[in-house]
Write a protein that holds these residues in place. Structure first.
Motif, mmCIF file in Angstrom:
data_model
loop_
_atom_site.group_PDB
_atom_site.id
_atom_site.type_symbol
_atom_site.label_atom_id
_atom_site.label_comp_id
_atom_site.label_asym_id
_atom_site.label_seq_id
_atom_site.Cartn_x
_atom_site.Cartn_y
_atom_site.Cartn_z
ATOM 1 N N CYS A 62 80.581 -39.956 -36.032
ATOM 2 C CA CYS A 62 80.233 -39.267 -37.517
ATOM 3 C C CYS A 62 81.177 -38.200 -37.723
ATOM 4 C CB CYS A 62 78.775 -39.021 -37.316
ATOM 5 S SG CYS A 62 78.252 -38.123 -38.810
ATOM 6 N N LEU A 75 72.341 -49.952 -43.131
ATOM 7 C CA LEU A 75 72.003 -49.896 -44.590
ATOM 8 C C LEU A 75 72.591 -50.885 -45.427
ATOM 9 C CD1 LEU A 75 71.997 -45.947 -45.086
ATOM 10 C CD2 LEU A 75 69.908 -47.564 -44.354
ATOM 11 N N ARG A 78 76.539 -49.745 -45.547
ATOM 12 C CA ARG A 78 77.189 -48.546 -44.722
ATOM 13 C C ARG A 78 76.065 -48.558 -43.461
ATOM 14 N NH1 ARG A 78 73.734 -48.300 -48.837
ATOM 15 N NH2 ARG A 78 72.284 -46.457 -48.973
ATOM 16 N N ALA A 80 74.141 -45.282 -41.480
ATOM 17 C CA ALA A 80 73.601 -43.965 -41.605
ATOM 18 C C ALA A 80 73.444 -43.277 -40.080
ATOM 19 C CB ALA A 80 72.215 -43.749 -42.309
ATOM 20 N N GLU A 87 76.078 -40.759 -44.420
ATOM 21 C CA GLU A 87 76.119 -42.507 -44.399
ATOM 22 C C GLU A 87 77.671 -42.496 -44.737
ATOM 23 O OE1 GLU A 87 73.736 -43.591 -47.862
ATOM 24 O OE2 GLU A 87 72.068 -42.941 -46.870
ATOM 25 N N ASP A 89 80.678 -46.004 -45.079
ATOM 26 C CA ASP A 89 80.737 -47.404 -45.482
ATOM 27 C C ASP A 89 81.668 -47.585 -44.764
ATOM 28 O OD1 ASP A 89 83.262 -46.520 -46.435
ATOM 29 O OD2 ASP A 89 82.683 -46.716 -48.577
ATOM 30 N N SER A 96 77.426 -40.433 -48.593
ATOM 31 C CA SER A 96 76.069 -39.498 -48.794
ATOM 32 C C SER A 96 76.166 -38.623 -47.894
ATOM 33 C CB SER A 96 75.053 -40.351 -49.102
ATOM 34 O OG SER A 96 73.834 -39.571 -49.363
#
Length: 341
Positions: A62, A75, A78, A80, A87, A89, A96
């Motif tokens: 991340c 999701l 994407r 999370a 989030e 992609d 986000s």
């Protein structure tokens, strides 16, 4: 990420060459709407497949705090992060930051996303360094794209360095000894002379005094991805299609683990294709696993420094050529100019 010219040549030589394509895992490892953590070239990655079957490959990190994205939630288009919900992609762009909408992370491509392709039931990815992010030209092995050829993928993971797997394939003479009791490599002479024959995509390493009897030749092909082609004689009782071919590749997982890909193929179509696949699945495949097990046992038993205590001879010309090629490429890919032994 460690896929960088700042890595030493020794590290690159050990964990896998950059700026080319490598196989990663079989396609069925990642179902539609699923994710899977994998390791390749010594780094952790996330394979992410949308519901429509499209697959992407991201660094498993991340961009916020470095937590594994593979622990996150799928999701649809994407992922999370589980830690703080960030989030990302499939292009590696942050879409986000739920904890702080409008955060300056949003809209930035902060996660490495690798170019991927699927062929012959396997996921291939391009592993470039910071100076070569765009994928090199890829020419796929003919047996995997020819409609007249039926290729069946066999995949395994071995606890050995990837170079041992490649060197094993560039050593046809081991077939007459290690695989002597197999169903296909029992015949022929246990002595031979070899030669290297150059091609426009690599080289053949072949016996000069025997052909079509045992594991008598292998071709190293470098077409944006490294693969070998070889042929093993088959009796008529093994069904239509004549000689039995193998396309082999090795994925460097890390310095002590390798994913091996073997596509067993024959040139068949129509009812012959059905016959070949039936015979393979019901009779031949089990025998092939027995041969692969012999390779696995031998390579996993090899000391990690086995190549430091060798006394080579003429049969090892193909291995020596391979090592020199890979050592030179590893050195060229490293700005540290480390010398590989």
């Amino acid at each position: 990420m460690a896929l960088t010219t700042k890595a030493t040549a020794e590290h690159i030589y050990t964990t896998g060459l950059r700026n080319q394509w490598h196989p990663v895992v079989p396609s069925h490892f990642v179902a539609p709407g699923a994710m899977r953590k994998v390791t390749a070239l010594g780094e952790d990655w996330l394979l992410f497949r949308k519901a429509d079957g499209t697959v992407s490959m991201l660094a498993d990190r991340c961009p916020h705090r470095g937590a594994p994205l593979s622990l996150g939630k799928h999701l649809g288009d994407r992922v999370a992060c589980w830690y703080h919900g960030v989030e990302v992609d499939t292009t590696g762009t942050v879409t986000s930051v739920p904890g702080l909408p409008g955060c300056n992370l949003e809209g930035k491509a902060l996660v490495t996303s690798l170019p991927v392709r699927e062929v012959g039931g396997a996921i291939l990815a391009y592993f470039g360094d910071e100076e070569h992010p765009e994928p090199c030209e890829l020419t796929l092995p003919e047996p995997l794209v020819d409609d007249e050829i039926e290729a069946i993928l066999c995949y395994a993971e071995w606890d050995c360095n990837w170079r041992f797997g490649m060197e094993n394939l560039l050593d046809p003479m081991h077939g007459a000894f290690l695989h002597h009791d197999s169903h296909t490599m029992f015949d022929g002479e246990s002595q031979a002379k070899f030669r290297i024959r150059e091609t426009d995509r690599g080289y053949f390493f072949e016996k000069t005094d025997q052909r079509g009897v045992n594991f008598d030749w292998v071709e190293l092909c470098r077409t944006g991805i490294d693969w070998v082609d070889l042929s093993i004689p088959y009796p008529p009782s093994a069904g239509p299609g004549g000689a039995f071919g193998i396309v082999g590749m090795a994925c460097p997982v890390d310095e002590r683990r390798t994913g091996v890909f073997f596509w067993r193929y024959r040139k068949v179509s129509g009812w012959q294709r059905d016959t070949w696949r039936f015979l393979y699945k019901t009779l031949i495949e089990e025998r092939h696993w027995e041969v692969l097990e012999q390779d696995r046992v031998m390579l996993e038993a090899m000391p990690v420094d086995a190549d430091q205590y060798e006394n080579l001879y003429q049969h090892d010309l193909g291995v020596v050529r391979l090592r020199r090629l890979y050592q030179a490429q590893a050195k060229a890919q490293s700005k540290t100019a480390s010398v590989v032994g």
